[in-house]
Design a protein around this motif. Structure first.
Motif, PDB file in Angstrom:
ATOM      1  N   ALA A 230      23.522 -18.406  56.801  1.00 51.87           N
ATOM      2  CA  ALA A 230      23.862 -19.826  56.677  1.00 51.87           C
ATOM      3  C   ALA A 230      22.742 -20.695  57.232  1.00 51.87           C
ATOM      4  CB  ALA A 230      25.158 -20.106  57.431  1.00 51.87           C
ATOM      5  N   VAL A 231      22.476 -21.810  56.573  1.00 54.34           N
ATOM      6  CA  VAL A 231      21.487 -22.789  57.039  1.00 54.34           C
ATOM      7  C   VAL A 231      22.244 -23.897  57.767  1.00 54.34           C
ATOM      8  CG1 VAL A 231      19.704 -24.418  56.338  1.00 54.34           C
ATOM      9  CG2 VAL A 231      19.982 -22.253  55.098  1.00 54.34           C
TER      10      VAL A 231
ATOM     11  N   ARG B 229      23.182 -19.424  48.916  1.00 54.74           N
ATOM     12  CA  ARG B 229      24.507 -19.915  49.323  1.00 54.74           C
ATOM     13  C   ARG B 229      24.372 -21.401  49.632  1.00 54.74           C
ATOM     14  NH1 ARG B 229      26.154 -17.334  54.505  1.00 54.74           N
ATOM     15  NH2 ARG B 229      28.212 -18.167  54.074  1.00 54.74           N
ATOM     16  N   GLN B 230      25.386 -22.149  49.270  1.00 50.38           N
ATOM     17  CA  GLN B 230      25.340 -23.582  49.536  1.00 50.38           C
ATOM     18  C   GLN B 230      26.670 -24.086  50.086  1.00 50.38           C
ATOM     19  OE1 GLN B 230      23.937 -25.209  45.708  1.00 50.38           O
ATOM     20  NE2 GLN B 230      22.006 -25.575  46.793  1.00 50.38           N
ATOM     21  N   ARG B 231      26.573 -25.182  50.826  1.00 46.75           N
ATOM     22  CA  ARG B 231      27.765 -25.901  51.277  1.00 46.75           C
ATOM     23  C   ARG B 231      27.490 -27.395  51.139  1.00 46.75           C
ATOM     24  NH1 ARG B 231      29.296 -21.441  51.254  1.00 46.75           N
ATOM     25  NH2 ARG B 231      30.774 -20.359  52.597  1.00 46.75           N
ATOM     26  N   ARG B 232      28.556 -28.165  50.988  1.00 45.96           N
ATOM     27  CA  ARG B 232      28.404 -29.619  50.987  1.00 45.96           C
ATOM     28  C   ARG B 232      27.830 -30.089  52.322  1.00 45.96           C
ATOM     29  NH1 ARG B 232      31.678 -31.865  46.837  1.00 45.96           N
ATOM     30  NH2 ARG B 232      32.367 -30.093  45.603  1.00 45.96           N
TER      31      ARG B 232
END
Lengths: 203, 203
Positions: free
Chosen positions: A6-7, A180-183
Motif C-alpha cells: 500500500a502507498v 493497487r489503488q484507493r480513493r
C-alpha cells in the motif's frame, strides 16, 4: 510472486500494508493444519458487539476432503472458478442476523467483516494469501451445506500460497500485475463533520 | 496498563493477539497527527467488494476541536461516557448502503467491519488502543454531523494511550482486569458443512 504494498502518507503495519487479494495460487502447496487453525484463531479473537461473536465460518480443504471442496467450488461464479481452481482452501464467512438471546443484531455483518479481516492479515503473517469473493450463489451454498435460517453468507475466501502471476491468463494476469489503488484519503475520511476531508498534516 | 493476550491453540500474529478493547485511557496523552493518519490509512487499504470502499469515517480529536469532540461525546450512551471521558480521540465508522453506481450493496457493513478492524490493529501497532462501541444514538449522530441518507452509522471508536486500570471505578475496573474469553473454536468454526466443528489437530 507479485507484491503490491500500500502507498500511504504515514506508515502502516507491515501485514496491513502487504495484504492484497491475489488470484495466482500454487495448487501443489497445501495449507497445513496448523496454518488453517491459526487463520481461524485470528478470526475467533476479533471484537464483537456485546461479545456475541456473530460470525460463523465453514472451511474446505481440497487436500483433506476433495468432494466437499468441489461442492463449495461449484457455488462460485464462473469468473472466480477460473482462478480458484488453483487455491487449496476455501472458507465461507457468515453473519448471524440475531444476538444469541434472540433480538436482531444490526452489527452481525460488521463484526463478521472484522473477523474476516483478521483471517486475511493472519494469512499474510503466515506467508499465505487470502482473497474474499462476493461472487457466489448464497442460496446454493446455504442448501449445499445445511446452513440454517438466520445466517447470511457474506464472502467466500480463497486461501493458499501465492504463485507467480504467470499461472494466470489474459484479463486475470493483467489484473494480477496492475497497481493497487484507493480513493484519496479525504474522500472517505472526514474530520469534525460529514464531508470535511481529513488532511494528512497540520491541525 | 493491563495486557490480555489471546489464548490460542496455534500462534497468531502479535498485533492480533494483543488487540483488545480497554476502557482505561490517559486523557493527558494526545494521539499525534501522524498516528491519526496511520490509523485511517490502515482502514483505507482494507479490501472491499468490487473495490467500492463503502466505509466512511468521521474523526474528532479533543485536542484539536474540543467543541466538536464534545458533540460526538454527547451522542454516546451514559455507560460509555463514564470511560470515554478520558479518551482523546473518537471516530465514527459508517457503511454505505449502495454501491457508487447506485445498486444496493449487501457488503457495505461487512467491508466497513474489515476497515474498522484495521484501525484497531494499527492502534496496537502504534502503542495505542481502540475500543469500538455500539452504544450511541445513531439518529442523533446523523443529525449532529450532517450525515446524508444512505449511510448507516456502525460504531463509535475510542482511541488513545492506555492507562492503568486504576483510573476506572467499580464495575468498569472489574471488567478491565477480567479475563478475555471466546467460545470454543468448534462452536463457530465448522469444517465440511454447517455444524461439524473444526478440530485443531489431525485431518
Amino acid at each position: 510472486m507479485h507484491d503490491k504494498p500500500a502507498v500511504t502518507q504515514q506508515p502502516i503495519h507491515d501485514i496491513i500494508a502487504r495484504r492484497w487479494s491475489p488470484r495466482a495460487y500454487d495448487v501443489n502447496r497445501p495449507v497445513s493444519r496448523g496454518q488453517l487453525v491459526s487463520l481461524l484463531e485470528a478470526a475467533r479473537w476479533a471484537p464483537s458487539c456485546y461479545g456475541d461473536e456473530p460470525w460463523r465460518f465453514i472451511v474446505w480443504d481440497r487436500n483433506h476432503d476433495a468432494a466437499a471442496f468441489q461442492r463449495a467450488f461449484d457455488c462460485l461464479g464462473e469468473f472466480n472458478q477460473r482462478w480458484v481452481k488453483n487455491a487449496p482452501v476455501l472458507m465461507l464467512v457468515l453473519a448471524s442476523e440475531h444476538f444469541r438471546k434472540g433480538a436482531p443484531n444490526r452489527w452481525g455483518m460488521f463484526d463478521a467483516g472484522a473477523a474476516a479481516e483478521n483471517v486475511y492479515l493472519q494469512a499474510v503473517a503466515l506467508g499465505l494469501a487470502a482473497h474474499p469473493m462476493g461472487g457466489f450463489d448464497a442460496e446454493e451454498v446455504k442448501r449445499a451445506f445445511n446452513v440454517p435460517d438466520g445466517y447470511t453468507p457474506m464472502a467466500m475466501i480463497a486461501v493458499g500460497h501465492q504463485a507467480d502471476a504467470a499461472v494466470l491468463d489474459g484479463d486475470l494476469h493483467d489484473s494480477e500485475i496492475a497497481l493497487r489503488q484507493r480513493r484519496p484519503l479525504g474522500e472517505n475520511f472526514f474530520e469534525g463533520e460529514w464531508g470535511r476531508p481529513v488532511v494528512p498534516s497540520g491541525l
